[in-house]
Write an enzyme that holds these catalytic residues in place. Sequence first.
Site, mmCIF file in Angstrom:
data_model
loop_
_atom_site.group_PDB
_atom_site.id
_atom_site.type_symbol
_atom_site.label_atom_id
_atom_site.label_comp_id
_atom_site.label_asym_id
_atom_site.label_seq_id
_atom_site.Cartn_x
_atom_site.Cartn_y
_atom_site.Cartn_z
ATOM 1 N N GLU A 1 0.833 -1.201 0.000
ATOM 2 C CA GLU A 1 0.000 0.000 0.000
ATOM 3 C C GLU A 1 0.868 1.253 0.000
ATOM 4 O OE1 GLU A 1 -2.867 -0.139 3.168
ATOM 5 O OE2 GLU A 1 -3.884 -1.897 2.341
ATOM 6 N N HIS B 1 -8.301 1.157 1.627
ATOM 7 C CA HIS B 1 -8.048 0.988 3.061
ATOM 8 C C HIS B 1 -8.731 2.102 3.867
ATOM 9 C CE1 HIS B 1 -5.030 -1.167 5.897
ATOM 10 N NE2 HIS B 1 -6.181 -0.919 6.505
#
Length: 321
Positions: free
Chosen positions: A266, A285
């Site tokens: 990420e 997220h």
Amino acid sequence: MERTVVILGGELASEGRLVLEDAGVNVVSTQPYIDRQGVIEVMRVHRPDAVIVRLLADLLGPEEMRAGGQLRHIAKHGVGTNDIDVKAATALGIPVSMTTGSNGHSVAEHALALIMALAKDLPRQDALIRDGIWDKNQYKGRELRGQRLGLVGFGFIGQTLARMAGAIGMIVSAFDPHAPDDAFLDGIIRETDLDTLLASSDVVSLHCPLTPETQNLIDARRMGLMKRGAFLINTARGEVVDEKALVSALEDGHLAGAGLDSFAVEPPGTENPLFQLSNTLVTPHVAGVTLDAKRAVSVMSAENVLAVLNGKTLEPRFLAS
């Protein structure tokens, strides 16, 4: 004496920052996904008494912790401490706190939203209409009533989702060797074998922490155990799922779809093959950062910092170990 708190990886909600500023704390924030060298530099320049960890590019390790020379507390903006070397912090005598329970309801709602969007075929129907196709025969929606939801992890988030799913008529079972027996109320089935849970569920939703034991927990073998046409939902950590195996399971139709809020890397690159599939629904997220949850998490992380800096001992549920 002035105290300094550095927010690593983004800003707090204004309500959380105000908690610190009202207590006379000097607050410094960095950009999201700050890398290791950036953290070391910030620590050396500002010599913070505490840091609040939001979004890091690298693990917060012992060198970064020591760089400022006077770090007394590390507060996680959330509950997942996989981006903090907790063992190193403990060895250095630095407690690590979490905002336990502050955003769990938002995460549970997000998981339910992913489940419902996939079950009702919403992403595909939206795409068809935007392409000028109005064809009800292409609708592949399912009714969730009577479907079995299998939860992997049964803490606050899993238990909250279980109540929501039960209210719409889903049959709910959960696997969590650490959950107490009294958590399994209102008809929730305790499953003591993960493979059995996966094989019997129409929807599998992940709510376990990332640990060495849960890294790639849902791998090719376990995906193969899942029902053909099942959905996989992940609002936990991306590394819990073997992404390469997931791509294969989605491409060959063994899994009907996946709702993903987290990824192994990420932010993920745009070339991630999961983004090229029509049967994935992805979010960045954000399950635990609704406006309401972000306020709650920011305030709680700030309050945890102040408590420690003022010499108080946090309740065990707020401490990582």
